[in-house]
Each structure stands twice: as C-alpha cells, then as structure tokens.
Motif scaffolding. Sequence first.
Motif, short mmCIF file in Angstrom:
data_model
loop_
_atom_site.label_atom_id
_atom_site.label_comp_id
_atom_site.label_asym_id
_atom_site.label_seq_id
_atom_site.Cartn_x
_atom_site.Cartn_y
_atom_site.Cartn_z
N ALA A 7 41.00 44.84 -21.07
CA ALA A 7 40.17 45.86 -21.72
C ALA A 7 41.09 46.96 -22.26
O ALA A 7 42.01 47.40 -21.59
N GLU A 8 40.82 47.39 -23.48
CA GLU A 8 41.61 48.47 -24.09
C GLU A 8 40.78 49.73 -24.11
O GLU A 8 39.60 49.70 -24.38
N VAL A 9 41.48 50.87 -23.85
CA VAL A 9 40.80 52.16 -23.93
C VAL A 9 41.45 52.91 -25.07
O VAL A 9 42.66 53.16 -25.08
N ASN A 10 40.63 53.30 -26.05
CA ASN A 10 41.13 54.02 -27.20
C ASN A 10 41.07 55.52 -26.89
O ASN A 10 40.00 56.09 -26.70
N MET A 11 42.23 56.17 -26.79
CA MET A 11 42.31 57.58 -26.38
C MET A 11 42.21 58.54 -27.58
O MET A 11 42.10 59.74 -27.39
N THR A 12 42.26 58.05 -28.80
CA THR A 12 42.27 58.91 -29.96
C THR A 12 41.05 59.82 -30.06
O THR A 12 41.20 61.02 -30.27
N PRO A 13 39.83 59.34 -29.90
CA PRO A 13 38.68 60.25 -29.98
C PRO A 13 38.71 61.33 -28.89
O PRO A 13 38.32 62.48 -29.12
N MET A 14 39.18 60.99 -27.68
CA MET A 14 39.23 61.97 -26.61
C MET A 14 40.25 63.07 -26.93
O MET A 14 40.01 64.25 -26.70
N LEU A 15 41.40 62.72 -27.50
CA LEU A 15 42.40 63.71 -27.88
C LEU A 15 41.87 64.60 -29.00
O LEU A 15 42.13 65.80 -29.01
N ASP A 16 41.12 64.02 -29.94
CA ASP A 16 40.52 64.82 -31.00
C ASP A 16 39.58 65.88 -30.42
O ASP A 16 39.59 67.04 -30.82
N ILE A 17 38.78 65.48 -29.46
CA ILE A 17 37.83 66.42 -28.84
C ILE A 17 38.58 67.52 -28.09
O ILE A 17 38.21 68.69 -28.15
N VAL A 18 39.64 67.16 -27.39
CA VAL A 18 40.42 68.16 -26.63
C VAL A 18 41.03 69.18 -27.59
O VAL A 18 40.98 70.39 -27.34
N PHE A 19 41.59 68.74 -28.70
CA PHE A 19 42.18 69.67 -29.66
C PHE A 19 41.12 70.56 -30.32
O PHE A 19 41.35 71.75 -30.54
N ILE A 20 39.97 70.00 -30.62
CA ILE A 20 38.89 70.80 -31.20
C ILE A 20 38.42 71.86 -30.21
O ILE A 20 38.22 73.02 -30.56
N MET A 21 38.31 71.50 -28.93
CA MET A 21 37.92 72.48 -27.91
C MET A 21 38.99 73.56 -27.75
O MET A 21 38.67 74.75 -27.60
N LEU A 22 40.24 73.18 -27.80
CA LEU A 22 41.34 74.14 -27.68
C LEU A 22 41.29 75.15 -28.83
O LEU A 22 41.38 76.36 -28.60
N ILE A 23 41.11 74.67 -30.04
CA ILE A 23 41.01 75.56 -31.20
C ILE A 23 39.79 76.47 -31.07
O ILE A 23 39.86 77.66 -31.34
N PHE A 24 38.67 75.92 -30.59
CA PHE A 24 37.47 76.73 -30.41
C PHE A 24 37.70 77.87 -29.42
O PHE A 24 37.33 79.01 -29.67
N PHE A 25 38.33 77.59 -28.30
CA PHE A 25 38.57 78.63 -27.28
C PHE A 25 39.58 79.67 -27.76
O PHE A 25 39.46 80.85 -27.44
N ILE A 26 40.56 79.27 -28.52
CA ILE A 26 41.54 80.23 -29.05
C ILE A 26 40.87 81.18 -30.05
O ILE A 26 41.07 82.38 -30.01
N VAL A 27 40.03 80.61 -30.91
CA VAL A 27 39.38 81.43 -31.94
C VAL A 27 38.34 82.37 -31.33
O VAL A 27 38.21 83.52 -31.75
N THR A 28 37.61 81.93 -30.32
CA THR A 28 36.54 82.76 -29.76
C THR A 28 37.00 83.66 -28.62
O THR A 28 36.19 84.44 -28.11
N ALA A 29 38.24 83.59 -28.23
CA ALA A 29 38.73 84.43 -27.12
C ALA A 29 38.76 85.90 -27.54
O ALA A 29 39.07 86.23 -28.68
N THR A 30 38.39 86.75 -26.60
CA THR A 30 38.47 88.20 -26.85
C THR A 30 39.59 88.75 -25.98
O THR A 30 39.74 88.38 -24.82
#
Length: 140
Positions: free
Chosen positions: A11-34
């Motif tokens: 069985a193969e696990v494709n990690m690309t979508p999970m990494l995309d989500i992690v980077f999107i969340m990281l950018i979201f938290f950086i932009v919304t941080a006060t």
Amino acid sequence: MRKFAKAEEEAEVNMTPMLDIVFIMLIFFIVTATFTKESGLEINKPEDNNTQNDPPPPDDDKRAIAFIIDNNNRISHDFRTIDISSVASIIKKESVERPEAPVVIQAAEGAFTGNVIRIYDNALEIGIPREKIVVTPKKK
C-alpha cells in the motif's frame, strides 16, 4: 490450500496533499497572528562607542588628588581609609605622577578643622601652589 499466484501489493501513502495542508495552515497562522508588546522595563542601551561626537576622554594627568574627611575624622583617599601621617607621602607620589593635578580636600561638617589644615599644609610644603588646593564641604 490455495496458493495465490499474485504477489502481495504494498500500500502506498501519498504525503503530498498532507504537506500542502500543513503549509496552508502555517501561512494562515503567520498571517493572522497578532503581535503584542509585552510590558516591562525599558532598557537604555549605551550608544555605539565609535561615534564622532563623543567628548574626549578625561585627562588622567589632571585628575584630582582627593582626600575625604568624614564626621568621625576618618581620612579616605581612593576609597581607602588612611592615616594623617601618610597624607604627605601620597601627595608627593601622586604630584610626581600627575604634576597638573589639584589637591581636593572634602571635609564633613563635623570633621576636625585641624585635619583639613594638616592636609593643606602638607600640600603647600610639597610645592603644590595655593590655587591648586581646594577645600570643599562634603556632600551628604
């Protein structure tokens, strides 16, 4: 018993979508941080020593030969308590090292006048001119 002719598939696990989500969340938290300024002590840091407007360093040759007489008639010189008999040798030694240095005598209000006069006379005997001998009251 039955034998399978096909080899087991891994069985193969494709990690690309999970990494995309992690980077999107990281950018979201950086932009919304006060960013808040923490309250505390402000530190006044010294400025750079290489500035052009600094005053020249004090001339060590003109640093005063200072004697302090407290209320208990203790005589201090360079943060050390000394005896009245060693005053002449101190003035002689330091006036050779720093010939331009004045002699400053700071006397407390309750100090014996005799100690002030002895230091003054010692300075005169060594050859310090009168205009370079200063007697001042000790600040509290």
